[in-house]
Design an enzyme around this catalytic site. Sequence first.
Site, PDB file in Angstrom:
ATOM      1  N   HIS A   1      -5.628  -4.305  -1.337  1.00 54.85           N
ATOM      2  CA  HIS A   1      -5.486  -3.223  -2.331  1.00 54.85           C
ATOM      3  C   HIS A   1      -5.529  -3.723  -3.775  1.00 54.85           C
ATOM      4  CE1 HIS A   1      -4.815   0.443  -0.009  1.00 54.85           C
ATOM      5  NE2 HIS A   1      -4.231  -0.328   0.898  1.00 54.85           N
TER       6      HIS A   1
ATOM      7  N   LYS B   1     -12.474  -1.316   0.787  1.00 51.79           N
ATOM      8  CA  LYS B   1     -11.700  -0.465  -0.124  1.00 51.79           C
ATOM      9  C   LYS B   1     -12.445  -0.370  -1.457  1.00 51.79           C
ATOM     10  CE  LYS B   1      -7.524  -0.754   2.516  1.00 51.79           C
ATOM     11  NZ  LYS B   1      -6.629  -1.758   3.096  1.00 51.79           N
TER      12      LYS B   1
ATOM     13  N   SER C   1       0.793  -1.229   0.000  1.00 59.22           N
ATOM     14  CA  SER C   1       0.000   0.000   0.000  1.00 59.22           C
ATOM     15  C   SER C   1       0.827   1.283   0.000  1.00 59.22           C
ATOM     16  CB  SER C   1      -0.939   0.009   1.197  1.00 59.22           C
ATOM     17  OG  SER C   1      -0.203  -0.090   2.395  1.00 59.22           O
TER      18      SER C   1
HETATM   19  C1  PLP Z   1      -6.527  -2.086   4.543  1.00 60.96           C
HETATM   20  C2  PLP Z   1      -5.919  -3.396   4.758  1.00 60.96           C
HETATM   21  C3  PLP Z   1      -6.440  -4.283   5.708  1.00 60.96           C
HETATM   22  C4  PLP Z   1      -7.565  -3.889   6.625  1.00 60.96           C
HETATM   23  O1  PLP Z   1      -8.799  -3.965   5.997  1.00 60.96           O
HETATM   24  P1  PLP Z   1     -10.074  -3.343   6.724  1.00 60.96           P
HETATM   25  O2  PLP Z   1     -11.214  -3.952   6.025  1.00 60.96           O
HETATM   26  O3  PLP Z   1      -9.979  -1.873   6.570  1.00 60.96           O
HETATM   27  O4  PLP Z   1      -9.989  -3.764   8.167  1.00 60.96           O
HETATM   28  C5  PLP Z   1      -5.881  -5.533   5.819  1.00 60.96           C
HETATM   29  N1  PLP Z   1      -4.841  -5.907   5.042  1.00 60.96           N
HETATM   30  C6  PLP Z   1      -4.296  -5.081   4.130  1.00 60.96           C
HETATM   31  C7  PLP Z   1      -3.163  -5.562   3.281  1.00 60.96           C
HETATM   32  C8  PLP Z   1      -4.817  -3.789   3.964  1.00 60.96           C
HETATM   33  O5  PLP Z   1      -4.284  -2.975   3.053  1.00 60.96           O
END
Ligand code: PLP
Length: 396
Positions: A214, A244, A186
Amino acid sequence: MSSNVLQDFLKLNLNELKEKGLYNEIDPLESSNGPVIKINGKELINLSSNNYLGLATDERLKQAMVEAIKEYGVGAGAVRTINGTFKLHLELEDKIAKFKHTEAAIAYQSGFNCNMAAISAVMDKNDAILSDELNHASIIDGCRLSKAKIIRVNHSDMLDLRNKAKEAKESGLYNKIMVITDGVFSMDGDIAKLPEIVEIAEEFDLITYVDDAHGSGVLGKGAGTVKHFQLSDKVDFQIGTLSKAIGVVGGYVAGKKDLIDWLKVRSRPFLFSTALTPADIAASIKSIEILSDSTELQEKLWENSEYLKKGLTKLGFDIGKSETPITPCIIGDELQTQQFSKRLYEEGVYAKSIVFPTVPKGTGRVRNMPTAGHSKEMLDQTLAVYEKVGKEMNLI
Ligand SMILES: *Cc1c(COP(=O)(O)O)cnc(C)c1O
């Protein structure tokens, strides 16, 4: 009476953060988290959300949510294993499995929870986990929770992974060995080298685990990084988030039916935390239907990303090595990065600075997250602001 020990601890540590400029002040939104947001009465072009496809504000999702609330109410009322499982949950899990090209899937309350749930349901103190050094915090915590031996691997370094896998395997110390990675990282926007990872996993009998928070909705015509590399039958755990690109909230694990059956009886956030609400589920179902039917939003997302990246590069900014819409603009010095982000804000662009310790020292950056919801005019205006602030600060 409140504890003096606690008071002293908090005061000392909060002051230290504030003195170092590391205390994060949160800006509350006064609008939806769309391509333009409102903060402190000020309208800003929003380049900080994970709402890749603009689905967080999509009318079809809103409608699905409203209808679900009318029919089922607002709360699930129980954990999944008592009576918090609605037919809607099963429908969502079915849709996710199809979308991910796996036998089955299980939904959780968040992506973070998936990693709390899935790793320790399978791995224990007699096992080892090979973990990329840039993996997400929830992967790191999930690994720790399992009590397995954690072996840090240099970022996307396949030689290091292979050596450490070989060493772990030949030591004979572990019952099971897992390799775990983000699908898309990310902070830099680079993609995990899954074909090589899978090859190494096959050679040393590793369990494979990809957290594609992502990548889902973004790569592989929406189905994610694993599909992008055509490895759907070669990866044991595919983690994703519903918060996301999908635009709602929640997370899921997709994989073989036996794995999902096991998680339903052994993963603690499933057993001991209340289920996702009917409204979240209904909106997520609608979102996955939209993604399954058309790649229009993905195309717009990629078109906008290319446009922004080309523009920033042409202005002379260093945008790193991103292979995805995540667009870092690397400034370097920490204070200068924060100043840059602050000036963007004053000029109407919301792009957060990310500095040490989130990224290595001297690689401070402003991270831009273009979405399908941005118009060309918004991106042109963003580029104009970048040019103005970049020249003013002698960065370009
Ligand atoms: C954003 C993210 C999460 C967390 O996801 P949420 O649904 O916001 O709790 C977990 N793993 C990765 C790799 C992320 O980028």
